[in-house]
Design a protein around this motif. Structure first.
Motif, PDB file in Angstrom:
ATOM      1  N   CYS A 211      94.711  75.031  84.853  1.00  0.00           N
ATOM      2  CA  CYS A 211      93.852  74.008  85.463  1.00  0.00           C
ATOM      3  C   CYS A 211      92.950  74.594  86.547  1.00  0.00           C
ATOM      4  N   CYS A 212      92.292  75.671  86.191  1.00  0.00           N
ATOM      5  CA  CYS A 212      91.346  76.329  87.081  1.00  0.00           C
ATOM      6  C   CYS A 212      90.086  76.646  86.288  1.00  0.00           C
ATOM      7  N   ASP A 213      89.048  77.071  86.986  1.00  0.00           N
ATOM      8  CA  ASP A 213      87.831  77.491  86.319  1.00  0.00           C
ATOM      9  C   ASP A 213      88.125  78.728  85.467  1.00  0.00           C
ATOM     10  N   PRO A 214      87.632  78.795  84.242  1.00  0.00           N
ATOM     11  CA  PRO A 214      87.872  79.984  83.423  1.00  0.00           C
ATOM     12  C   PRO A 214      87.448  81.280  84.098  1.00  0.00           C
ATOM     13  N   GLU A 215      86.458  81.226  84.977  1.00  0.00           N
ATOM     14  CA  GLU A 215      86.002  82.432  85.654  1.00  0.00           C
ATOM     15  C   GLU A 215      87.040  82.982  86.627  1.00  0.00           C
ATOM     16  N   ASP A 216      87.972  82.141  87.054  1.00  0.00           N
ATOM     17  CA  ASP A 216      89.014  82.581  87.985  1.00  0.00           C
ATOM     18  C   ASP A 216      90.218  83.196  87.284  1.00  0.00           C
ATOM     19  N   VAL A 217      90.241  83.116  85.946  1.00  0.00           N
ATOM     20  CA  VAL A 217      91.441  83.531  85.217  1.00  0.00           C
ATOM     21  C   VAL A 217      91.655  85.038  85.272  1.00  0.00           C
ATOM     22  N   LEU A 218      90.662  85.821  84.881  1.00  0.00           N
ATOM     23  CA  LEU A 218      90.875  87.257  84.758  1.00  0.00           C
ATOM     24  C   LEU A 218      91.258  87.913  86.085  1.00  0.00           C
ATOM     25  N   PRO A 219      90.582  87.627  87.206  1.00  0.00           N
ATOM     26  CA  PRO A 219      91.029  88.229  88.470  1.00  0.00           C
ATOM     27  C   PRO A 219      92.469  87.846  88.826  1.00  0.00           C
ATOM     28  N   ALA A 220      92.851  86.609  88.506  1.00  0.00           N
ATOM     29  CA  ALA A 220      94.220  86.181  88.801  1.00  0.00           C
ATOM     30  C   ALA A 220      95.226  86.916  87.927  1.00  0.00           C
ATOM     31  N   LEU A 221      94.903  87.084  86.650  1.00  0.00           N
ATOM     32  CA  LEU A 221      95.807  87.816  85.764  1.00  0.00           C
ATOM     33  C   LEU A 221      95.960  89.264  86.212  1.00  0.00           C
ATOM     34  N   GLU A 222      94.867  89.865  86.640  1.00  0.00           N
ATOM     35  CA  GLU A 222      94.944  91.247  87.126  1.00  0.00           C
ATOM     36  C   GLU A 222      95.816  91.342  88.366  1.00  0.00           C
ATOM     37  N   ALA A 223      95.726  90.332  89.245  1.00  0.00           N
ATOM     38  CA  ALA A 223      96.586  90.310  90.430  1.00  0.00           C
ATOM     39  C   ALA A 223      98.048  90.150  90.033  1.00  0.00           C
ATOM     40  N   ALA A 224      98.308  89.277  89.055  1.00  0.00           N
ATOM     41  CA  ALA A 224      99.684  89.065  88.600  1.00  0.00           C
ATOM     42  C   ALA A 224     100.247  90.313  87.939  1.00  0.00           C
TER      43      ALA A 224
END
Length: 291
Positions: A211-224
């Motif tokens: 439930c976030c903007d798709p543009e926020d997904v990849l940086p978050a996955l990289e952080a995880a």
């Protein structure tokens, strides 16, 4: 300490698994009235057959995980309503014609307030108070026998800590999914700190964002990926912004195609959609991504 196991966890070790999409938008498209604080919980209470129909639509689109309609049920809701949400998803799973798992949705405290505070966090409650709110919800869902708990749309590390503490009590498998914006949780905490909490919980089989903007997904996955080494998950909305006062979505000006392949490369093993992503979107995702 070994992590929780089970068929879904074993599948994630081998391949990517396709999640369903937004339940609320599908119910609305089916003509259901979602007004009032219960939202999808209202349909679960009054028109359960429509919930079963929505689950079937996602299974028919290729979804391998169906998320229950329990997201917005509060701790005072009857245990039977939580159980019904699991039974309806399980019925659609059994009729799907392919392997489908049931994820019991444990939405955030803010969702029950129905004021958009799941997109802000920082409710003014501590770990103990939030655990007291969530514990009866988790217990009622687990009694119905889902395959996994979906601790989803969590905006705050305080709430994550409360939920992970309950998991430790039950030993149940779960995924933990934050809602994020601008490289932080919605409450403003660093993502590395947020994901590290999940890494320390043996009950968590996947961690990521929804439930976030798709543009926020990849940086978050990289952080995880940098702090967990675990299977990751991503099921964003379509980039719209929820306006709680009017109970409407403000659509993005130029929605872009999702870079789902890049999410896979970053470690995503559960991929699907959240609000405003329907069965057609899930079917399109199924056709594009290597599962």
């Amino acid at each position: 300490m070994p992590r929780a196991s089970g068929p879904l966890a074993e599948a994630l070790a081998r391949r990517t698994v396709l999640l369903d999409g937004g339940l609320s938008n599908q119910l609305a498209d089916q003509g259901c009235d979602l007004s009032g604080d219960l939202w999808t919980g209202r349909v679960l209470t009054e028109r359960p057959g429509q919930v079963a129909r929505a689950h079937a639509a996602y299974a028919g689109a290729g979804a391998e995980v169906l998320i229950t309609a329990s997201y917005q049920l509060g701790s005072a809701a009857p245990a039977e309503l939580f159980a019904r949400s699991v039974r309806l998803a399980a019925g659609a799973a059994e009729a799907a014609g392919h392997e489908v798992w049931v994820a019991a949705s444990v939405g955030p405290y803010g969702a029950v307030l129905a004021d958009g505070s799941e997109y802000r966090g920082r409710y003014g409650l501590g770990v103990r108070e939030l655990a007291a709110f969530h514990r009866p919800r988790v217990e009622a869902l687990l009694a119905a026998g889902p395959d996994v708990l979906a601790l989803e749309t969590i905006p705050d590390t305080v709430e994550a800590e409360a939920l992970l503490g309950i998991l430790a009590e039950t030993g149940a498998p779960a995924w933990l999914s934050y809602t994020v914006a601008g490289g932080r949780t919605r409450a403003g905490q660093p993502l590395a700190e947020a994901f590290a909490l999940a890494a320390a919980s043996p009950q968590v089989i996947a961690v990521g964002v929804n439930c976030c903007d798709p543009e926020d997904v990849l940086p978050a996955l990289e952080a995880a990926a940098g702090v967990t080494g675990m299977p990751l998950l991503a099921y964003p909305n379509d980039g719209s912004v929820w306006e709680a006062a009017t109970r409407t979505w403000h659509a993005p000006g130029h929605p872009a195609p999702w870079p789902a392949e890049a999410w896979q490369e970053a470690g995503a093993r559960l991929i699907g959609g959240c609000c405003r992503i329907g069965p057609a979107g899930i079917a399109a995702l199924a056709a594009r991504v290597s599962w």
